[in-house]
Design an enzyme around this catalytic site. Structure first.
Site, short mmCIF file in Angstrom:
data_model
loop_
_atom_site.label_atom_id
_atom_site.label_comp_id
_atom_site.label_asym_id
_atom_site.label_seq_id
_atom_site.Cartn_x
_atom_site.Cartn_y
_atom_site.Cartn_z
N ASP A 118 -4.85 -10.52 -0.74
CA ASP A 118 -3.55 -11.18 -0.55
C ASP A 118 -2.66 -10.96 -1.77
OD1 ASP A 118 -1.66 -12.66 0.83
OD2 ASP A 118 -2.41 -14.59 0.08
N HIS A 136 0.83 -1.19 0.00
CA HIS A 136 0.00 0.00 0.00
C HIS A 136 0.87 1.26 0.00
CE1 HIS A 136 -0.33 1.04 4.61
NE2 HIS A 136 0.90 0.83 4.24
N HIS A 182 5.07 -0.12 -0.42
CA HIS A 182 5.77 -1.05 0.46
C HIS A 182 4.72 -2.00 1.03
CE1 HIS A 182 5.24 0.67 4.75
NE2 HIS A 182 4.16 0.79 4.05
N CYS A 240 5.18 4.38 5.11
CA CYS A 240 3.95 4.09 4.39
C CYS A 240 3.71 5.07 3.25
CB CYS A 240 2.76 4.07 5.35
SG CYS A 240 2.77 2.67 6.48
NI NI Z 1 2.52 0.88 5.46
#
Ligand code: NI
Length: 136
Positions: free
Chosen positions: A79, A14, A39, A33
């Site tokens: 997933d 994300h 990542h 993030c």
């Molecule tokens: Ni993250």
């Protein structure tokens, strides 16, 4: 009333990014993030339902049925995916763990029959998790 929890695990990429901020501010608020090339996290999802025990089975709900539902409605979609781009139920949603947990709640709640959803607990790292109980 008895509470039954099923755990599932999945991995997904994300990026957390607010388009109204510059890159420096995004990095400051979201840290790793905000990495522009994405990542990943190894998520652990705990789904808790509540209900009365069935006198014939002793179950609140068949745990295998719950697992199959979580896999079909959530895990198969998220997933090894990119949460920002690939997941139908996350379109237009910033995939923070908080927002992700709320979205999972709404996906699962509409499929549960005979039990109530009690909690979505979603671990993003070993040290960070959120819990959502369906409140607005
Ligand atoms: Ni993250």
């Amino acid at each position: 009333m008895v509470y039954l929890t099923r755990r599932e695990r999945f991995n997904a990429a994300h990026k957390l990014y607010n388009p109204h901020w510059d890159e420096a501010k995004n990095k400051e608020i979201f840290g790793k993030c905000a990495n522009k090339n994405w990542h990943g996290h190894n998520y652990h999802l705990y789904v808790t339902v509540k209900g009365k025990t069935d006198p014939n089975t002793g179950f609140v709900m068949n745990a295998k049925t719950l697992s199959d539902l979580i896999k079909r409605v959530v895990i198969d979609k998220v997933d090894h995916s990119n949460l920002n781009l690939d997941v139908d139920f996350l379109q237009g949603i910033l995939p923070s763990t908080e927002n992700f947990a709320k979205a999972i709640w709404h996906e699962l709640a509409k499929h549960l029959v005979g039990v109530e959803l009690h909690c979505i607990r979603l671990h993003e790292t070993e040290n960070i998790y959120v819990e959502y109980f369906g409140e607005v």
